[in-house]
Scaffold this motif. Structure first.
Motif, PDB file in Angstrom:
ATOM      1  N   THR B 647       5.373 -15.196 -32.475  1.00 30.90           N
ATOM      2  CA  THR B 647       4.389 -14.921 -31.422  1.00 30.90           C
ATOM      3  C   THR B 647       3.991 -13.457 -31.378  1.00 30.90           C
ATOM      4  O   THR B 647       4.836 -12.572 -31.535  1.00 30.90           O
ATOM      5  N   LEU B 648       2.739 -13.245 -31.133  1.00 32.32           N
ATOM      6  CA  LEU B 648       2.222 -11.895 -30.945  1.00 32.32           C
ATOM      7  C   LEU B 648       1.541 -11.810 -29.597  1.00 32.32           C
ATOM      8  O   LEU B 648       0.882 -12.756 -29.155  1.00 32.32           O
ATOM      9  N   GLU B 649       1.710 -10.666 -28.997  1.00 31.75           N
ATOM     10  CA  GLU B 649       0.969 -10.395 -27.786  1.00 31.75           C
ATOM     11  C   GLU B 649      -0.285  -9.647 -28.226  1.00 31.75           C
ATOM     12  O   GLU B 649      -0.203  -8.789 -29.106  1.00 31.75           O
ATOM     13  N   ILE B 650      -1.421  -9.981 -27.646  1.00 35.32           N
ATOM     14  CA  ILE B 650      -2.657  -9.297 -28.036  1.00 35.32           C
ATOM     15  C   ILE B 650      -2.985  -8.250 -26.983  1.00 35.32           C
ATOM     16  O   ILE B 650      -3.046  -8.549 -25.794  1.00 35.32           O
ATOM     17  N   LEU B 651      -3.164  -7.016 -27.435  1.00 39.40           N
ATOM     18  CA  LEU B 651      -3.485  -5.935 -26.520  1.00 39.40           C
ATOM     19  C   LEU B 651      -4.906  -5.469 -26.803  1.00 39.40           C
ATOM     20  O   LEU B 651      -5.265  -5.211 -27.944  1.00 39.40           O
ATOM     21  N   MET B 652      -5.696  -5.406 -25.729  1.00 40.83           N
ATOM     22  CA  MET B 652      -7.061  -4.900 -25.879  1.00 40.83           C
ATOM     23  C   MET B 652      -7.128  -3.632 -25.053  1.00 40.83           C
ATOM     24  O   MET B 652      -6.856  -3.670 -23.859  1.00 40.83           O
ATOM     25  N   ASP B 653      -7.448  -2.524 -25.701  1.00 41.45           N
ATOM     26  CA  ASP B 653      -7.412  -1.223 -25.028  1.00 41.45           C
ATOM     27  C   ASP B 653      -6.100  -1.056 -24.258  1.00 41.45           C
ATOM     28  O   ASP B 653      -6.110  -0.734 -23.076  1.00 41.45           O
ATOM     29  N   GLU B 654      -5.004  -1.371 -24.936  1.00 43.26           N
ATOM     30  CA  GLU B 654      -3.644  -1.197 -24.400  1.00 43.26           C
ATOM     31  C   GLU B 654      -3.262  -2.217 -23.322  1.00 43.26           C
ATOM     32  O   GLU B 654      -2.176  -2.159 -22.777  1.00 43.26           O
ATOM     33  N   GLU B 655      -4.165  -3.123 -22.963  1.00 46.38           N
ATOM     34  CA  GLU B 655      -3.810  -4.084 -21.929  1.00 46.38           C
ATOM     35  C   GLU B 655      -3.588  -5.469 -22.519  1.00 46.38           C
ATOM     36  O   GLU B 655      -4.338  -5.891 -23.389  1.00 46.38           O
ATOM     37  N   GLN B 656      -2.565  -6.191 -22.011  1.00 40.73           N
ATOM     38  CA  GLN B 656      -2.290  -7.509 -22.551  1.00 40.73           C
ATOM     39  C   GLN B 656      -3.401  -8.470 -22.156  1.00 40.73           C
ATOM     40  O   GLN B 656      -3.706  -8.646 -20.987  1.00 40.73           O
ATOM     41  N   VAL B 657      -4.024  -9.092 -23.157  1.00 41.05           N
ATOM     42  CA  VAL B 657      -5.087 -10.053 -22.853  1.00 41.05           C
ATOM     43  C   VAL B 657      -4.806 -11.429 -23.433  1.00 41.05           C
ATOM     44  O   VAL B 657      -5.497 -12.392 -23.092  1.00 41.05           O
ATOM     45  N   GLY B 658      -3.806 -11.527 -24.319  1.00 42.22           N
ATOM     46  CA  GLY B 658      -3.605 -12.847 -24.902  1.00 42.22           C
ATOM     47  C   GLY B 658      -2.319 -12.962 -25.681  1.00 42.22           C
ATOM     48  O   GLY B 658      -1.582 -11.989 -25.856  1.00 42.22           O
ATOM     49  N   VAL B 659      -2.059 -14.193 -26.098  1.00 34.86           N
ATOM     50  CA  VAL B 659      -0.926 -14.443 -26.987  1.00 34.86           C
ATOM     51  C   VAL B 659      -1.415 -15.241 -28.180  1.00 34.86           C
ATOM     52  O   VAL B 659      -2.432 -15.937 -28.105  1.00 34.86           O
ATOM     53  N   LEU B 660      -0.653 -15.131 -29.270  1.00 36.64           N
ATOM     54  CA  LEU B 660      -1.052 -15.785 -30.503  1.00 36.64           C
ATOM     55  C   LEU B 660       0.223 -16.195 -31.206  1.00 36.64           C
ATOM     56  O   LEU B 660       1.180 -15.420 -31.268  1.00 36.64           O
ATOM     57  N   GLY B 661       0.260 -17.423 -31.698  1.00 38.63           N
ATOM     58  CA  GLY B 661       1.471 -17.818 -32.406  1.00 38.63           C
ATOM     59  C   GLY B 661       1.355 -19.203 -32.994  1.00 38.63           C
ATOM     60  O   GLY B 661       0.308 -19.855 -32.908  1.00 38.63           O
ATOM     61  N   SER B 662       2.470 -19.604 -33.568  1.00 40.70           N
ATOM     62  CA  SER B 662       2.517 -20.900 -34.202  1.00 40.70           C
ATOM     63  C   SER B 662       3.134 -21.859 -33.189  1.00 40.70           C
ATOM     64  O   SER B 662       4.193 -21.578 -32.627  1.00 40.70           O
ATOM     65  N   LEU B 663       2.489 -22.999 -32.917  1.00 41.36           N
ATOM     66  CA  LEU B 663       2.939 -23.884 -31.847  1.00 41.36           C
ATOM     67  C   LEU B 663       4.327 -24.444 -32.118  1.00 41.36           C
ATOM     68  O   LEU B 663       4.589 -24.979 -33.190  1.00 41.36           O
ATOM     69  N   LYS B 664       5.213 -24.307 -31.125  1.00 43.13           N
ATOM     70  CA  LYS B 664       6.478 -25.036 -31.149  1.00 43.13           C
ATOM     71  C   LYS B 664       6.226 -26.288 -30.325  1.00 43.13           C
ATOM     72  O   LYS B 664       5.109 -26.700 -30.130  1.00 43.13           O
ATOM     73  N   LYS B 665       7.267 -26.867 -29.790  1.00 44.10           N
ATOM     74  CA  LYS B 665       7.056 -28.056 -28.970  1.00 44.10           C
ATOM     75  C   LYS B 665       6.479 -27.635 -27.615  1.00 44.10           C
ATOM     76  O   LYS B 665       7.093 -26.890 -26.885  1.00 44.10           O
ATOM     77  N   ILE B 666       5.282 -28.120 -27.285  1.00 45.08           N
ATOM     78  CA  ILE B 666       4.740 -27.734 -25.981  1.00 45.08           C
ATOM     79  C   ILE B 666       4.829 -28.849 -24.967  1.00 45.08           C
ATOM     80  O   ILE B 666       4.700 -28.635 -23.781  1.00 45.08           O
ATOM     81  N   ASP B 667       5.033 -30.074 -25.442  1.00 43.76           N
ATOM     82  CA  ASP B 667       5.067 -31.184 -24.517  1.00 43.76           C
ATOM     83  C   ASP B 667       5.730 -32.361 -25.221  1.00 43.76           C
ATOM     84  O   ASP B 667       5.600 -32.527 -26.426  1.00 43.76           O
ATOM     85  N   GLN B 668       6.427 -33.172 -24.444  1.00 47.23           N
ATOM     86  CA  GLN B 668       7.080 -34.365 -24.997  1.00 47.23           C
ATOM     87  C   GLN B 668       6.103 -35.211 -25.817  1.00 47.23           C
ATOM     88  O   GLN B 668       6.432 -35.697 -26.880  1.00 47.23           O
ATOM     89  N   ASN B 669       4.886 -35.353 -25.274  1.00 49.54           N
ATOM     90  CA  ASN B 669       3.917 -36.235 -25.918  1.00 49.54           C
ATOM     91  C   ASN B 669       3.226 -35.621 -27.130  1.00 49.54           C
ATOM     92  O   ASN B 669       2.487 -36.281 -27.831  1.00 49.54           O
TER      93      ASN B 669
END
Ligand SMILES: [Zn+2]
Lengths: 337, 795
Positions: B647-669
């Motif tokens: 996972t990476l945190e995305i910083l825009m002008d030093e401020e956190q605006v997003g996350v980026l990564g490879s999906l692990k389990k997000i939901d049972q279904n």
């Protein structure tokens, strides 16, 4: 002098022969005709005696230059032909082009953009507002009395804190009129929610474009003309428009607008339920009570408002018969747009 | 509401085809379409006359009938109903009829005897639940007549979709009034006579209003000595066209007057009214009444009741009580015509969850001053249909009469709003047609608005009436538009369009997701989401507002992958919301961008290999959009995350605006779902102030050098790149990593990185010497910081 001119003529004659894009065998023939022992250049060269002595050098030079140019041109052409032959033999040009993945814009988005483009040209700006609204913005300010049956027409989602998921984009009108002084000329696109069971014709949410023009001397005639121009640009020049008196709490007079069915041309078909008309939205003159709630003097200003459902119109335009397809997002569906 | 074409013609001399009539009604604001009230299978059902009936030789319960079907020879039909008899007229389903349940009528043999059709019961014709025997038709019916025309009398039924403000149009008379005004014709009101006996009504019944607010007027009449029976066919046919089932002559009469005047009426069996009085009052808490539909209902004080001296006998404006219902042996009637407060009826109907023809009209507002007319009309019609005598006078409790209001309209204002040039004479004609009687002087109308038009209270309401009857389609169109002389500010939607265009241009498919989701499904993408929960959700699946786009996008991805669409490039740009107690709505709304890729970002082709999706593809897309398009400085920082790996945190002008990564389990279904995802909160003013300054393009040549180093495997690219940049000097335009190698031919624990370094100077051509100097300085920097060694340099 005529011999000098003859050199020029031969040059043009040669260039003309080349211009017809001769095949390889023809090029050989052209070479013989011009440069061969019995060719025209040799013939001309033999006539050098007819030139005054002091200009014979000049004449010889010209002919030599012509010979060289013709030679170069013919060689270049021959090489071109050989090159073509080579390329043709080594590459299978019938191989498929290298595939480029084109992305797609969702049909709701592209329909909305078409709307924006037309209304932009007519001087409308874009305004937006929140999807979660106070009941005051969504109902009261728009002249829905607390117990009026009109509230039955919209089955609303309520949040636990008494806010609502806006049931139309009309509360953006209220926000806009509170923020800005007339003239106001804006369209307000956005997502709205209705608490209705989901089926082929209904979804719990959809998108609307609302329009508002508030100024001095705004008339219903202008409203009609604006919408008619919009419809003729969007649906096609021959489309007809029909206005039917209706009822909305926030406009008076109120009207529904229909366009002539573009599938059957107004003759009546299954899509238009045999009426020849397709309903595309509602409109009317801003009700004085709405002006009152945003402190605009309705004696000075009048205004019109209109609203259309984007899904409904996108479905008509693309022949989509089930609204759920728009939210299912099957890529085989999306890639068609 | 359905109305009858023939019935309408009773009140207005129109010579219009039903279809044209429907268009005229629609143009006046009463949206009308012609409908079939009877099902399609009626096409082959005809009136048959039973010529003879004989016992079936082999079946006790079957009859063999010869039936005249009008045309051709009489047909032999077997019938199992006990009530069939010679001489009757009956509905016959002829051979070829196909019932909705799939049952088709064919030539058949029943116990050895041929049968060419079927005699039908009311239930079989879907007319009622009665299946005790076959339906017996009027003696006057002609054999061979289609049952549709038998039932409707060749009428046409028109369905009206009325707007809630038009309570005056909830009866044929009101509709005829609009038509009369539109077509400039005369409205013919029904003419009838009320012949009264000598007995004084007030000696038989009195009315007490306990709550004048809720019931401003209650009028009653008494009719004695009626005979309950069937209604004549003209009433039945009209009611049929209006979608109302015939019950008996008295109930039909009440329904007839309802559909004529729009005023609901009620009939009580007088013998069950105790104490010779009617009391209108609010229900007591937990008081009970059994309504006409047989249901016992518990009430509270939101419900208004009609009571006699002892007990409740009806729920006011909604439904009568079972205890005072008109029955087959009823002889004396109490007729009610009243006005109830719309809000009271609305609350009551909501409380009882009961919507009736009566409550529908009372909720929308009936005419308090139309009460005597409706009551007289009903009494007179009952006598006509069921006999009996009307006692003298009506008992009418109306302590404070509701007067018509006066509304002023300026003709000039009316034209200014509509954009018309309608003369005062024309306006006056329109108003008169609508019974909006008035005076006019110098363009100023003083209109007395009758109480049957509760929707008209203001000048603007009269303007609408003028516009509506004049015809919206007759309002002329101006040739020019006016455009506001005002700057259109840049709006966030323009920025969103840019992002969408950019993603579509590089092969992404835009999706539109549902904004509602299950409360327990919210993934913690940013970790600070608190969902807004609906008080009245449609279902558990859609009980809250989305706090991020992840779940919606993931479900779409899963849907597609399950349909073998595995190479996905999807994105959604939409609103999400979270709880914010400081905002007036209790919500904070943000624009989010969610991007998902899976499978191959480039499929294998004959010219190149497949390119599987990685987090680096998304990094590239994100940087290209936000850095290149909007000039933002984008940085990434590795962070741990429950939903993603790498996972990476995305910083825009030093401020956190997003996350980026490879999906692990997000939901049972969504267990099996894999892919790369990023979600970004679009900053509110992103790109609105973006200005591009042109940079002069250097005319001096570019020099490229490749730098290949061996370095410890655990040194990150970011650190190497930074070291290169710091040591490069001013001439390095950029460095681009184009190869990473680990494995054979390289010492273990080491990796090889190859960069292309690009040098250029704005002012002059760089010399070999200068570039060598820069190159050596970079190399030394890497040696000092990370003990990197030169692998090879391609000069
Ligand atoms: Zn059609």
């Amino acid at each position: 002098m005529s011999l000098f001119k003859k050199v020029d003529d031969l040059r043009s004659e040669f260039m003309q022969a080349l211009a017809s894009n001769p095949a390889l065998s023809d090029l050989e023939q052209i070479r013989q005709n011009f440069l061969g022992r019995k060719g025209v250049i040799n013939d001309l060269f033999k006539k050098i005696q007819e030139i005054e002595a002091d200009r014979r050098g000049e004449f010889g030079g010209l002919i030599n230059q012509l010979k060289l140019d013709i030679h170069d041109h013919i060689e270049a052409r021959i090489n071109e032909h050989r090159g073509e032959e080579k390329a043709l033999s080594s590459v299978d040009v019938t191989l498929p082009g290298i595939q480029v993945e084109r992305g797609t814009i969702h049909p709701i988005e592209s329909t909305l953009r078409d709307f924006k483009q037309i209304f932009h040209r007519l001087g409308f700006s874009v305004a937006e507002g929140p999807e979660i609204e106070t009941q005051w913005h969504n109902f009261d300010a728009l002249n829905f009395p607390p117990e009026h049956p009109a509230r039955d027409m919209q089955d609303t989602f309520f949040l636990k804190n008494d806010s609502v998921l806006r049931t139309h984009t009309s509360p953006v009108q209220i926000r806009l009129m509170l923020e800005e002084k007339p003239p106001i000329r804006s369209i307000m696109p956005g997502r709205v929610y209705r608490n209705e069971a989901i089926d082929a014709g209904h979804y719990c949410l959809f998108h609307q474009v609302e329009g508002l023009y508030v100024d001095e001397h705004v008339t219903m005639g202008e409203l009609k003309a604006t919408l008619e121009l919009f419809c003729r640009e969007y649906f096609g020049e021959s489309v007809k428009l029909r206005f039917r008196p209706s009822f909305f709490p926030f406009t008076e007079p109120s009207s529904e607008m229909d366009v002539s069915c573009f599938l059957c041309g107004g003759q009546g078909c299954r899509v238009c339920k045999q009426t020849g008309w397709l309903e595309i939205g509602g409109c009317g003159m801003v009700d004085p009570n709405v002006f009152k709630s945003v402190n605009i003097d309705s004696e000075i200003y009048t205004g019109y408002a209109f609203g259309m459902g984007i899904e409904r119109i996108a479905m008509m335009k693309y022949g989509i018969t089930d609204i759920r397809l728009l939210f299912e997002n099957d890529v085989r569906f999306l890639k068609q747009f | 509401m359905n109305i009858s074409y023939n019935w309408l013609k009773e009140y207005i001399d129109i010579d219009l085809e039903p279809k044209v009539l429907a268009e005229k009604l629609t143009d006046a604001g009463l949206e009308a379409v012609i409908v079939e009230t009877l099902p399609e299978f009626f096409e082959t059902i005809v009136v048959g006359h039973v010529i003879s009936r004989e016992q079936h030789p082999d079946a006790d319960k079957l009859s063999v009938c010869m039936i005249d079907l009008g045309a051709g020879e009489a047909q032999q039909i077997i019938c199992g109903a006990p009530n069939i008899a010679a001489g009757q007229n009956v509905p016959v389903a002829t051979v070829g009829t196909r019932f909705p349940d799939g049952n088709a009528i064919k030539k058949a043999k029943l116990r050895g005897v041929e049968s060419n059709g079927m005699v039908c019961s009311e239930r079989e014709l879907e007319l009622s639940q009665d299946h005790s025997g076959i339906m017996v038709l009027d003696e006057s019916a002609k054999p061979g007549t289609n049952m549709k025309s038998y039932l409707s009398g060749n009428d046409v039924s028109i369905e009206l979709d009325l707007t809630p403000d038009r309570s005056d149009a909830l009866g044929h008379l009101g509709i005829a009034r609009d038509l009369a005004a539109s077509l400039n014709l005369e409205l013919k009101k029904p003419v009838f006579e009320v012949i009264e006996s000598n007995t004084d009504t007030s000696s038989l019944i009195s009315v007490e209003l306990e709550d004048v607010q809720a019931c401003p007027r209650y009028a009653a009449r008494i009719v004695r000595g009626v005979t309950i029976g069937d209604s004549p066919s003209w009433i039945r046919q009209r009611l049929q066209s209006a979608g109302i089932r015939s019950i008996n002559n008295v109930v039909d009469a009440a329904n007839y007057v309802l559909m004529e005047t729009g005023h609901p009426l009620h009939t009580f069996d007088l013998r069950y009214i105790e104490g010779e009085k009617i009391i209108v009052r609010k229900a007591r808490d937990k008081e009970k009444i059994t309504t006409l539909d047989g249901k016992e209902r518990e009430l509270d004080d939101s419900v208004l009741l009609i009571c006699d001296g002892v007990k409740p006998v009806a729920v006011a404006g909604i439904m009568g009580g079972e205890n005072s219902e008109v029955k087959g042996d009823t002889t004396d009637l109490l007729l009610e015509s009243a006005y109830f407060d719309p809000i009271v009826v609305r609350r009551g109907a909501k409380k009882l969850q009961l919507a009736t023809d009566a409550s529908h009209r009372f909720e929308r507002g009936t005419d308090p001053n139309g009460i005597p007319f409706a009551l007289d009309r009903l009494a007179s019609l009952i006598v006509e249909l069921a006999g009996g005598e009307i006692t003298q006078g009506m008992v009418d409790a109306y302590p404070s009469p509701i007067e018509p209001i006066v509304v002023t309209m300026r003709a000039a204002r009316c034209n200014a709003i509509l954009g018309t040039d309608i003369s005062t004479v024309t306006m006056s004609g329109i108003l008169n047609g609508l019974e909006l009687f008035h005076t006019e002087s110098e363009g100023l109308f003083q209109v007395s608005v009758p109480t049957f038009r509760p929707d008209i209270t203001r000048e603007i309401d009269l303007v609408e009436e003028i516009g509506r009857i004049h015809g919206y389609n007759n309002i002329p169109l101006p040739d020019h538009f006016r455009i506001a002389n005002k700057i259109n500010k840049k709006t966030p939607d323009q920025i969103r369009e840019k992002i969408i265009d950019q993603l579509a241009a590089i092969g992404f498919n835009q999706i539109y997701g549902n904004g509602l989701m299950a409360v327990e499904e919210h993934p913690a993408v940013f970790g600070d989401e608190e969902a807004l929960v609906l008080a009245n959700p449609l279902s558990r699946d859609m009980a809250s507002m989305r706090t991020s786009l992840l779940m919606g996008v993931a479900k779409v991805a899963d849907y597609n992958i399950k349909r073998r669409q595995v190479d996905l490039k999807l994105f959604e740009l939409g609103q999400v919301s979270t709880v914010d107690l400081n905002s007036e709505t209790g919500a904070r709304e943000t624009s989010h961008l969610g991007i998902f890729i899976s499978g191959d970002v480039r499929t294998k082709q004959w010219s190149s290999e497949a390119e599987p999706a990685t987090i680096f593809h998304l990094k590239g897309f994100v940087s290209s959009i936000f850095a290149d398009l909007f000039g933002k400085t984008i940085n990434y920082k590795a962070i741990p995350h429950d939903l993603f790996s790498d996972t990476l945190e995305i910083l825009m002008d030093e401020e956190q605006v997003g996350v980026l990564g490879s999906l692990k389990k997000i939901d049972q279904n969504l267990k099996g779902l894999s892919g790369i995802y990023t979600e970004i909160r679009i900053p509110e003013n992103l790109g609105l102030d973006r200005r591009i300054h042109y940079q002069q393009v250097s005319v001096f040549p570019v020099v490229e050098r490749d730098l290949s180093i061996l370095i410890d495997s655990d040194v990150s690219y970011e650190n190497v790149e930074e070291t290169i940049r710091k040591n490069a000097g001013k001439s390095l335009v950029y460095s681009r990593l184009y190869d990473i190698y680990e494995g054979k031919s390289i010492a273990s624990g080491k990796k090889s990185l190859t960069f292309r370094l690009v040098f250029q100077n704005q002012q002059r051509t760089l010399t070999e010497k200068e570039i060598d100097k820069d190159f050596q300085r970079i190399l030394r920097g890497l040696e000092d910081a990370y003990k990197a060694t030169l692998r090879e340099a391609i000069l």
